[in-house]
Design a protein around this motif. Structure first.
Motif, PDB file in Angstrom:
ATOM      1  N   THR A 131       5.863   3.339   1.277  1.00 41.79           N
ATOM      2  CA  THR A 131       5.576   2.202   0.992  1.00 41.79           C
ATOM      3  C   THR A 131       4.821   1.045   2.472  1.00 41.79           C
ATOM      4  OG1 THR A 131       6.030   1.796  -1.355  1.00 41.79           O
ATOM      5  CG2 THR A 131       5.072   0.181  -0.890  1.00 41.79           C
ATOM      6  N   THR A 136       6.309  10.306   0.903  1.00 44.00           N
ATOM      7  CA  THR A 136       5.537   8.975   0.199  1.00 44.00           C
ATOM      8  C   THR A 136       6.567   7.856   0.707  1.00 44.00           C
ATOM      9  OG1 THR A 136       6.873   8.790  -2.264  1.00 44.00           O
ATOM     10  CG2 THR A 136       4.299  10.210  -1.943  1.00 44.00           C
ATOM     11  N   VAL A 169       1.214   8.238   3.178  1.00 46.04           N
ATOM     12  CA  VAL A 169       1.901   9.971   2.733  1.00 46.04           C
ATOM     13  C   VAL A 169       2.017   9.766   4.465  1.00 46.04           C
ATOM     14  CG1 VAL A 169       1.172  12.150   2.181  1.00 46.04           C
ATOM     15  CG2 VAL A 169       0.119  10.716   0.761  1.00 46.04           C
ATOM     16  N   TYR A 219      -3.117   7.732   3.552  1.00 45.71           N
ATOM     17  CA  TYR A 219      -3.195   6.956   2.603  1.00 45.71           C
ATOM     18  C   TYR A 219      -3.722   7.979   1.503  1.00 45.71           C
ATOM     19  CZ  TYR A 219      -4.239   1.886   3.924  1.00 45.71           C
ATOM     20  OH  TYR A 219      -4.948   0.977   4.453  1.00 45.71           O
ATOM     21  N   PRO A 220      -2.727   8.097  -0.057  1.00 47.68           N
ATOM     22  CA  PRO A 220      -2.718   9.018  -0.708  1.00 47.68           C
ATOM     23  C   PRO A 220      -4.486   8.878  -0.649  1.00 47.68           C
ATOM     24  CG  PRO A 220      -1.071   7.487  -1.550  1.00 47.68           C
ATOM     25  CD  PRO A 220      -2.085   6.763  -0.339  1.00 47.68           C
ATOM     26  N   ASP A 225       0.533  -0.970  -0.037  1.00 46.31           N
ATOM     27  CA  ASP A 225      -0.245  -0.068  -0.118  1.00 46.31           C
ATOM     28  C   ASP A 225       1.052   1.218   0.400  1.00 46.31           C
ATOM     29  OD1 ASP A 225      -2.814  -1.033  -0.578  1.00 46.31           O
ATOM     30  OD2 ASP A 225      -3.227  -0.779   1.710  1.00 46.31           O
ATOM     31  N   PRO A 226       0.412   2.624  -0.377  1.00 39.31           N
ATOM     32  CA  PRO A 226       1.543   3.889  -0.795  1.00 39.31           C
ATOM     33  C   PRO A 226       1.062   4.508   0.147  1.00 39.31           C
ATOM     34  CG  PRO A 226      -0.924   2.844  -2.448  1.00 39.31           C
ATOM     35  CD  PRO A 226      -0.451   2.097  -1.637  1.00 39.31           C
ATOM     36  N   LEU A 276      -5.451   6.377  -3.645  1.00 37.35           N
ATOM     37  CA  LEU A 276      -6.187   5.471  -3.074  1.00 37.35           C
ATOM     38  C   LEU A 276      -7.003   4.942  -2.378  1.00 37.35           C
ATOM     39  CD1 LEU A 276      -5.209   2.394  -2.711  1.00 37.35           C
ATOM     40  CD2 LEU A 276      -4.301   2.570  -0.969  1.00 37.35           C
TER      41      LEU A 276
END
Length: 356
Positions: free
Chosen positions: A185, A183, A174, A216-217, A171-172, A220
């Motif tokens: 991961t 950012t 922030v 999360y961004p 999952d990306p 997403l």
């Protein structure tokens, strides 16, 4: 169950005074007067107009609307996570009392093993009058979570209040504070002597201070909500509204969810009584009725206030928790009925108020 509007498009109150019952009055801006109201409202308007031309109007035949009109208030039951106990416990007990509830579903978990609902079971529940709400695809925490320690450039762990964002590898993320944003991961999660942490796949590229957060961004978040609704729709299920996972509603997630859904059952922590005047369905509250969150006296006091004040009341529970027993569920339903509350789905309640 079909939707029913509180006021007809002609401004005539249903069942002899429903508008007075819920503290509403006719207005040019009332959504119930809008062009394009759903088919049931239009049909109801034509029926009322036809009746007004008769010397002896036929009596009201919509028992559900009469039941709501005669009640002291409206109450919604919500159940999170779509465990199998929603079907084997909550649904079974609700059926005995002939009242609906709402399932906040995680379609990515459903049908994966015996712990969760099968899509066909949830279709059966919805066909029987239950509501379905979105609870994200894999039960992700959309809202931000505070860092408990500074996140420095080169760190491979984020220490946080709760490591919810580390649940799904890849999952990306922030990581941000008031001045900067980085950012990252997800590689995993865990805990040590310093507390809970999110493991990162690569070292953090920039330092974020102790007042920072992880989330999360936005892209997403939107993808998750769309995927959730698409899967529910593919199963023949119609989701109305949203329930935040882990009660994490802060930050960008609030705007994303508000853009996507017309109703939220747990936007803010609170008593679960949502005042009708100026009601914003995307900022509603609920009260948990599990035994570790509320006593029987608390439940009775909640129902008494729900009957005494002009509010839309919402309760929540997790059917799979040991603290939510059949005895507690029966007590809660019976207390609501003893206080003459109409038990509805989110969709029914908001349609009655003209906000859907």
């Amino acid at each position: 169950m079909r939707r029913r509007s509180l006021l007809s498009a002609t401004g005539v109150a249903l069942a002899g005074g429903v508008a007075t019952t819920y503290g509403l009055s006719e207005s040019k801006d009332d959504p119930a007067n809008d062009a394009g109201r759903n088919a049931s409202s239009e049909g109801r308007s034509r029926e009322l107009a036809a009746k007004s031309e008769r010397a002896e109007p036929e009596p009201e035949t919509d028992e559900r609307s009469s039941e709501i009109a005669d009640s002291e208030g409206m109450l919604v039951f919500t159940y999170d996570d779509s465990p199998i106990e929603d079907y084997t416990l909550s649904y079974e007990v609700h059926r005995e009392y002939d009242v609906p509830g709402c399932v906040a579903a995680c379609p990515g978990l459903m049908g994966t093993d015996d712990a969760y609902l099968e899509p066909g079971q949830l279709r059966e529940m919805q066909a029987d009058g239950w509501g379905v709400m979105s609870h994200t695809y894999y039960h992700r925490a959309l809202g931000r979570i505070r860092l408990t320690e500074p996140a420095r450039a080169g760190d491979e762990r984020l220490y946080v209040e709760a490591n919810r964002h580390g649940a799904i590898e890849g999952d990306p993320l922030v990581v941000f504070d008031e001045e900067r944003e980085a950012t990252a991961t997800v590689a995993g999660r865990g805990s040590d002597a310093n507390g809970e942490y999110v493991e990162l796949a690569e070292p953090l590229p920039e330092t974020v201070g102790p007042s920072g957060y992880v989330r999360y961004p936005e892209s997403l978040m939107r993808e998750v909500l769309e995927k959730t609704d698409d899967q529910l729709e593919a199963w023949g299920l119609d989701a109305t509204g949203f329930v935040y996972t882990y009660g994490r509603y802060h930050g960008v997630a609030e705007d994303v969810v508000r853009d996507h859904y017309e109703a939220v059952a747990n936007h803010r922590y609170g008593g679960g009584h949502n005042e009708l005047e100026g009601l914003d369905p995307t900022t509603m509250q609920r009260m948990y009725v599990e035994t570790d969150k509320a006593s029987e006296d608390d439940v009775d006091a909640f129902m008494r206030r729900a009957a005494d004040e002009d509010v839309l009341s919402i309760v929540g529970a997790h059917s799979q928790f040991e603290t939510f027993t059949e005895e507690r569920l029966r007590y809660t339903i019976e207390s609501a009925l003893e206080h003459d509350l109409a038990i509805l789905t989110i969709e029914e309640a908001l349609a009655e108020l003209g906000t859907l």
